[in-house]
Design a protein around this motif. Structure first.
Motif, PDB file in Angstrom:
ATOM      1  N   ASN A  67      58.230  26.795  42.489  1.00  0.00           N
ATOM      2  CA  ASN A  67      57.456  25.556  42.619  1.00  0.00           C
ATOM      3  C   ASN A  67      58.074  24.429  41.776  1.00  0.00           C
ATOM      4  OD1 ASN A  67      54.738  25.737  44.170  1.00  0.00           O
ATOM      5  ND2 ASN A  67      54.919  27.710  43.143  1.00  0.00           N
TER       6      ASN A  67
ATOM      7  N   GLU B 116      47.700  22.411  38.380  1.00  0.00           N
ATOM      8  CA  GLU B 116      47.376  22.596  39.801  1.00  0.00           C
ATOM      9  C   GLU B 116      48.230  23.710  40.421  1.00  0.00           C
ATOM     10  OE1 GLU B 116      45.847  18.438  41.746  1.00  0.00           O
ATOM     11  OE2 GLU B 116      48.017  18.667  41.517  1.00  0.00           O
ATOM     12  N   ILE B 117      49.507  23.752  40.019  1.00  0.00           N
ATOM     13  CA  ILE B 117      50.403  24.791  40.556  1.00  0.00           C
ATOM     14  C   ILE B 117      49.981  26.172  40.057  1.00  0.00           C
ATOM     15  CG2 ILE B 117      52.805  25.633  40.531  1.00  0.00           C
ATOM     16  CD1 ILE B 117      53.650  22.600  40.415  1.00  0.00           C
TER      17      ILE B 117
ATOM     18  N   LEU C 207      43.752  13.660  38.569  1.00  0.00           N
ATOM     19  CA  LEU C 207      45.075  13.054  38.467  1.00  0.00           C
ATOM     20  C   LEU C 207      45.011  11.618  37.934  1.00  0.00           C
ATOM     21  CD1 LEU C 207      48.122  13.321  39.042  1.00  0.00           C
ATOM     22  CD2 LEU C 207      47.665  12.605  41.395  1.00  0.00           C
TER      23      LEU C 207
ATOM     24  N   GLU D 182      50.994  13.389  33.640  1.00  0.00           N
ATOM     25  CA  GLU D 182      50.899  13.686  35.068  1.00  0.00           C
ATOM     26  C   GLU D 182      51.576  15.025  35.383  1.00  0.00           C
ATOM     27  OE1 GLU D 182      51.987  10.482  37.709  1.00  0.00           O
ATOM     28  OE2 GLU D 182      52.207  11.870  39.394  1.00  0.00           O
ATOM     29  N   GLU D 183      52.706  15.281  34.746  1.00  0.00           N
ATOM     30  CA  GLU D 183      53.388  16.554  34.979  1.00  0.00           C
ATOM     31  C   GLU D 183      52.535  17.730  34.499  1.00  0.00           C
ATOM     32  OE1 GLU D 183      58.130  15.507  34.862  1.00  0.00           O
ATOM     33  OE2 GLU D 183      57.041  15.473  32.966  1.00  0.00           O
TER      34      GLU D 183
ATOM     35  N   LYS E 145      47.200   9.909  34.854  1.00  0.00           N
ATOM     36  CA  LYS E 145      48.003   8.689  34.987  1.00  0.00           C
ATOM     37  C   LYS E 145      47.598   7.647  33.954  1.00  0.00           C
ATOM     38  CE  LYS E 145      49.540   9.191  39.724  1.00  0.00           C
ATOM     39  NZ  LYS E 145      49.546   8.755  41.097  1.00  0.00           N
TER      40      LYS E 145
ATOM     41  N   TYR F 175      49.316  17.791  34.406  1.00  0.00           N
ATOM     42  CA  TYR F 175      48.242  17.957  35.397  1.00  0.00           C
ATOM     43  C   TYR F 175      48.758  18.711  36.622  1.00  0.00           C
ATOM     44  CZ  TYR F 175      44.174  17.216  38.219  1.00  0.00           C
ATOM     45  OH  TYR F 175      43.070  17.452  38.989  1.00  0.00           O
ATOM     46  N   ARG F 176      49.927  18.323  37.094  1.00  0.00           N
ATOM     47  CA  ARG F 176      50.492  18.977  38.292  1.00  0.00           C
ATOM     48  C   ARG F 176      50.822  20.445  38.012  1.00  0.00           C
ATOM     49  NH1 ARG F 176      50.741  15.414  42.191  1.00  0.00           N
ATOM     50  NH2 ARG F 176      51.200  13.221  41.712  1.00  0.00           N
ATOM     51  N   LEU F 177      51.301  20.710  36.823  1.00  0.00           N
ATOM     52  CA  LEU F 177      51.582  22.088  36.416  1.00  0.00           C
ATOM     53  C   LEU F 177      50.328  22.953  36.539  1.00  0.00           C
ATOM     54  CD1 LEU F 177      53.039  24.387  34.677  1.00  0.00           C
ATOM     55  CD2 LEU F 177      52.114  23.193  32.693  1.00  0.00           C
TER      56      LEU F 177
ATOM     57  N   ILE G 220      59.426  20.011  36.937  1.00  0.00           N
ATOM     58  CA  ILE G 220      58.609  19.901  35.715  1.00  0.00           C
ATOM     59  C   ILE G 220      59.223  20.828  34.670  1.00  0.00           C
ATOM     60  CG2 ILE G 220      56.307  20.169  34.727  1.00  0.00           C
ATOM     61  CD1 ILE G 220      55.133  19.644  37.485  1.00  0.00           C
TER      62      ILE G 220
ATOM     63  N   ARG H 117      47.118  27.262  42.092  1.00  0.00           N
ATOM     64  CA  ARG H 117      47.483  27.626  43.458  1.00  0.00           C
ATOM     65  C   ARG H 117      48.191  28.985  43.517  1.00  0.00           C
ATOM     66  NH1 ARG H 117      50.733  23.158  45.006  1.00  0.00           N
ATOM     67  NH2 ARG H 117      52.545  24.497  44.737  1.00  0.00           N
TER      68      ARG H 117
END
Ligand SMILES: *Cc1c(COP(=O)(O)O)cnc(C)c1O
Length: 427
Positions: free
Chosen positions: A374, A405-406, A9, A398-399, A13, A401-403, A35, A409
């Motif tokens: 999500n 990760e989702i 992350l 960052e979005e 950033k 990256y989070r995508l 997102i 998961r």
């Protein structure tokens, strides 16, 4: 190509910090915590678009019929005024561009104008991966000319169901082909076709060629001065962020000025004689001669507004970030997601890909439902594709990256398993 990325992350950033376009994101309306990866289907609203729309509403409220003369005829000439701002996206002259209709109507206009079948040259070349409406419009034009689609329509086949080979397209350019209609970027796989090569090869054989820029305009710069196509069409609601059903656009190469428009309407008449109300059509001398009816001002105003952002930033910078952020997404998919059965369906070379990533997975449908829960807005295409568009103007690293990760998961925690396979219309 040649991009260097790191996992984590903190690195995402850092990328946002060094992104010179990051500031424009604040001009768009993003939902907190969501997102948005669907800008290739419907781009987001912006303050610039809103202001332009509210402004014309106010002019209408105050001026009524006088809106047509307000600001020196700005709205009567709205197509011309917008063309002046939009021309940089495709490097064409403003008088080669009109703002009207939808892709569908504009394909009708293009084919009605340029399809002039003769006994020996009457076929229309398309591809088997194209968007249905492009084919419907082409077929209905073939019907109207008194031909049968099965005799006239030639489809370039795809070897892998995702992409087209330029060699295959060229090999189908037989003597009897009169016209070609192709997409610049394929809507599922994001493949960017070599438009200049294909156009040159078509012209060598005396074939008229039109391009559908639906998935490239506002994302990929086009140099129409060197591509030199005969005509092109596009919509304004995808990467151009002009709102649902926003007025589309059309390009007519100036070498065709003077040709008779296939479909005619009074806004295609010369300005000087439009209000003489003659029944003899006096076609305008440039692309404006292909206009049909009264400008739909409210569906054009958001485009007028948002083009200020495009011109402030510049399409080259938008493309550079788009290539970079999609490369970053591919890097994360390769490194973090391939072990979960995800794979990349789009071409990887910069010069062969558009603005979205074609993520494949045999559970794509149920994953796309889990993504929504999500707070990720993806876009699913049968049978196994999730399209992800990290749009340069408003999506952050960052979005992305989070995508990822989702996406990890959803498989790791078997989140997708609680959804049914049964298809509901995904909008
Ligand atoms: C989005 C899209 C369309 C949509 O056509 P409209 O007439 O704007 O509804 C057409 N063709 C392609 C290739 C598209 O991607």
């Amino acid at each position: 190509m040649g991009y260097v990325f790191k996992d984590g992350l903190a690195f995402a950033k850092e990328l946002d910090k060094s992104d010179s376009l990051h500031y424009v994101r604040d001009r768009f309306y993003l939902n907190e915590g969501e997102i948005y990866m669907d800008g290739n289907s419907l781009g987001l609203s912006s303050k610039d678009a809103e202001e332009a729309l509210l402004n014309v509403f106010n002019i209408w409220r105050q001026e009524a019929i006088k809106i047509w003369g307000a600001e020196n005829g700005r709205y009567f000439n709205f197509s011309k005024n917008i063309a002046e701002k939009l021309k940089y996206l495709i490097n064409a002259d403003a008088d080669e561009i009109i703002i009207m209709g939808s892709i569908t109507t504009n394909i009708h206009q293009g084919i009605a104008t340029f399809y002039a079948p003769t006994e020996n040259k009457y076929k229309i070349l398309v591809d088997e991966l194209n968007f249905p409406t492009d084919i419907y419009a082409t077929k209905s034009m073939i019907d109207l000319k008194g031909y049968k689609a099965e005799d006239v329509l030639v489809k370039v086949k795809s070897k892998d169901g995702l992409t087209l080979s330029e060699e295959d397209i060229i090999s189908k350019m037989d003597e009897d082909v009169a016209l070609i209609l192709l997409p610049s970027v394929l809507y599922r796989s994001s493949q960017l076709i070599n438009m200049e090569l294909i156009t040159k090869e078509a012209h060598k054989r005396g074939i008229i060629i039109g391009w559908d820029l639906a998935h490239s305009i506002g994302c990929v710069p086009h140099d129409f001065k060197s591509i030199d196509p005969d005509f092109a069409v596009w919509c304004s609601y995808k990467y151009l962020n002009s709102g649902p059903g926003a007025t589309a656009g059309m390009y007519i190469n100036r070498k065709h000025f003077g040709m008779s428009a296939g479909l005619k309407g009074w806004f295609g008449n010369k300005d000087e004689s439009q209000f003489l109300m003659n029944h003899d059509f006096d076609q305008d001398k440039d692309a404006n001669g292909w206009l049909l009816g009264t400008h739909n001002i409210f569906s054009m105003a958001p485009l007028d507004g948002v083009l200020n952002i495009f011109n402030e930033v510049g399409i080259e910078k938008i493309r550079a970030k788009s290539l970079h952020i999609t490369a970053y997404l591919m890097y994360l998919i390769d490194n973090k997601l391939s072990k979960y059965g995800y794979s990349i369906g789009n071409p990887r070379e910069d010069q062969r890909r558009g603005g979205h990533i074609c993520l494949e997975h045999h559970e794509a449908y149920r994953i796309s439902l889990a993504l929504r829960d999500n707070k990720v807005i993806p876009d699913y295409r049968e049978p196994n594709v999730i399209r992800l568009a990290p749009v340069a103007l408003y999506v952050s690293y960052e979005e992305v990256y989070r995508l990822v990760e989702i996406l990890e998961r959803i498989i790791n925690d078997k989140e997708f398993e609680k959804y049914s396979f049964e298809r509901v219309t995904v909008l």
